[in-house]
Design an enzyme around this catalytic site. Structure first.
Site, mmCIF file in Angstrom:
data_model
loop_
_atom_site.group_PDB
_atom_site.id
_atom_site.type_symbol
_atom_site.label_atom_id
_atom_site.label_comp_id
_atom_site.label_asym_id
_atom_site.label_seq_id
_atom_site.Cartn_x
_atom_site.Cartn_y
_atom_site.Cartn_z
ATOM 1 N N LYS A 183 0.814 -1.265 0.049
ATOM 2 C CA LYS A 183 0.051 -0.169 0.044
ATOM 3 C C LYS A 183 0.859 1.336 -0.068
ATOM 4 O O LYS A 183 1.514 1.734 0.955
ATOM 5 C CB LYS A 183 -1.043 -0.012 1.133
ATOM 6 C CG LYS A 183 -1.870 1.334 1.079
ATOM 7 C CD LYS A 183 -2.610 1.694 2.538
ATOM 8 C CE LYS A 183 -1.749 2.424 3.233
ATOM 9 N NZ LYS A 183 -1.718 3.927 2.539
ATOM 10 N N GLY A 237 7.317 5.321 7.778
ATOM 11 C CA GLY A 237 6.578 6.686 7.867
ATOM 12 C C GLY A 237 6.841 7.446 9.182
ATOM 13 O O GLY A 237 7.855 7.039 9.866
ATOM 14 N N GLU A 259 10.209 1.829 10.514
ATOM 15 C CA GLU A 259 11.360 2.530 10.248
ATOM 16 C C GLU A 259 10.672 3.938 10.241
ATOM 17 O O GLU A 259 9.785 4.325 9.180
ATOM 18 C CB GLU A 259 12.107 2.638 8.919
ATOM 19 C CG GLU A 259 13.426 3.023 8.805
ATOM 20 C CD GLU A 259 13.183 4.546 8.180
ATOM 21 O OE1 GLU A 259 13.458 5.506 8.870
ATOM 22 O OE2 GLU A 259 13.040 4.732 6.879
#
Length: 489
Positions: A183, A237, A259
């Protein structure tokens, strides 16, 4: 496998890619905007919650019943080699897409686009190195450690470096033997769909192994973090969203690789010889890289009193020479921010910093002559308090905060005064001294005199996440589970 059409064709109106087929979106389409112009470049397919579920189901079937899990490492490596070769062959098309969708400029092309194909070729090599490992110890027989694929991996990627992150995460998941639902961010949906097109048309990866959905709403996105059919979530993100992903995964104890953000410190020691080349590296790695939209930026610059004024004056002059503009102009050295909302967010951070007592020495708003698009000038703030919002919060824009320090201990204390710990830098003539400072910084990676870590595990401390991406075979192991088997003598 069909050939792709000529350049620019990846900038297209796509459907969703589920179970090896292109599916019309049930929730219509949303605008994909060129950040350099503010104009709509495509209508992106908006996946419904049900279609996100269909993608998960397809990945589940492909792992449990399909040929991917039964393939040997050499066969999976062959598919990844096909992907790598196709990515390199069509790098120009991806670069044209990157310019239009997320403002990638020429001096970022290798990092953002061309490097992606090489990561696939490297992942193919690593796939063939996954072997059982003997363990020595006390026992009657022998023990082997076996790394096995986790199953279905939900991959959630951001908008700042979408292509390289999409490819890298898909590479690692596939090389380890998993299946995937990808996604991308709704700000860069075409990056993921263009990758799906290449996988579909140029590789032998079986249907259902890679699925790409591009929902704009939270419902479908949330399903990709809560559905019990998912075995792992790989997320890059913001730390805020990363914490939400972690909470969502808690009920099913889904494996996580997070991360997240950074507010890294670059420390210039008082013995540093500050060359023009060093200053250019500082400005790039602290401020102007992808218009400041990078979690690894050293956005806090720590200077001793003896160097402070000279370094600031020279950085201000360099910042004034940065050509800000459309990514398609070869003269451009810094492109736009991703959206109007992001530009407004950066403006609020800068205005708040000045209100808190920081001094704005250059930049601070939209560059002259750039009335369309989402541009922000390279910005430098001095007199920044280490505890202020501008020194503690991730801005994600071309904003450099300069802080003074008194000695090495003070520099380390300021660097570690952060909720984050992703990256950092130390500059100095005495490399042993610089290394000693680097070892004391609580962060995932540190560069000394501009030399960053090579093919090493990438990730952070504290709110910068946990787990490590890339880094050779250890990067693949993040997408695998360890099984210990005792064998009789």
């Amino acid at each position: 496998m069909a050939e792709l059409p000529p350049p620019d064709s990846l900038l297209d109106t796509y459907r969703l890619y589920i179970d090896g087929a292109w599916i019309e979106p049930e929730d219509g389409r949303y605008d994909d905007v060129d950040p350099a112009t503010g104009q709509v470049i495509a209508g992106a397919p908006d996946a419904s919650v049900a279609q996100a579920g269909d993608a998960i189901a397809a990945a589940r079937r492909a792992f449990d019943d399909g040929p991917w899990s039964a393939m040997g490492p050499q066969e999976r490596a062959g598919c990844l080699n096909q992907l790598g070769e196709a990515l390199l062959e069509h790098a120009d098309e991806f670069y044209a897409l990157a310019q239009a969708e997320w403002g990638c400029i020429a001096n970022e092309r290798m990092m953002q686009i061309d490097g992606a194909g090489y990561t696939s070729l490297h992942a193919a090599q690593l796939a063939t190195q996954l072997i059982d490992e003997p363990v020595t110890g006390i026992g009657a027989g022998t023990t082997v450690l076996r790394h096995e694929p986790l199953g279905v991996v939900s991959i959630l990627t951001p908008w700042n470096f979408p292509h390289i992150l999409n490819v890298m995460k898909v590479n690692n998941a596939l090389a380890a033997g998993n299946t995937v639902v990808l996604k991308p961010s709704p700000l860069t949906p075409l990056a993921g769909l263009a990758l799906a097109r290449l996988i579909d048309e140029r590789t032998d990866i079986p249907p259902g192994v890679v699925n790409v959905v591009t929902p704009s709403g939270l419902g479908a996105a949330k399903l990709l973090t809560t559905d019990p059919r998912i075995d792992m979530i790989s997320f890059t993100g913001s730390s805020t969203v990363g914490c939400e992903v972690m909470r969502a995964a808690g009920d099913t104890m889904t494996r996580l690789l997070l991360e997240c953000g950074g507010k890294s410190a670059g420390i210039v020691l008082d013995d540093a010889i500050v060359t023009d080349e060093m200053l250019e590296q500082l400005l790039f790695s602290c401020c102007s890289l992808h218009a400041g939209q990078a979690c690894i930026l050293h956005s806090r610059l720590l200077l001793p009193d003896s160097l402070h004024d000279d370094v600031v004056d020279r950085l201000v002059a360099l910042a004034g020479d940065v050509v800000v503009g459309d990514p398609r102009d070869p003269a451009t050295r810094m492109g736009p921010l991703i959206s109007a909302a992001q530009r407004d967010r950066v403006q609020r951070h800068v205005d708040g910093a000045v209100a808190d007592g920081a001094t704005l020495v250059t930049g601070g708003g939209r560059p002259a002559g750039l009335d369309a698009g989402f541009y922000f000038a390279p910005t430098i703030l001095t007199d920044v308090d280490p505890d202020s919002a501008i020194a503690q919060e991730e801005v994600f824009g071309p904003v450099l905060s300069v802080l003074r320090y008194s000695d090495d201990d003070d520099a380390v204390a300021i660097a570690n005064n952060s909720r984050y710990g992703l990256s950092g830098a130390v500059w100095g003539t005495d490399v042993d001294r610089a290394l000693g400072v680097a070892r004391r910084i609580r962060t995932g990676q540190v560069a000394i005199n501009g030399v960053g870590p090579g093919d090493a595990p990438f990730g952070g401390f504290k709110l910068s996440g946990f787990g490590r991406e890339s880094g050779g075979i250890r990067g693949l192991h993040q997408y695998m589970e360890v099984k210990a088997i005792g064998i009789p003598a």
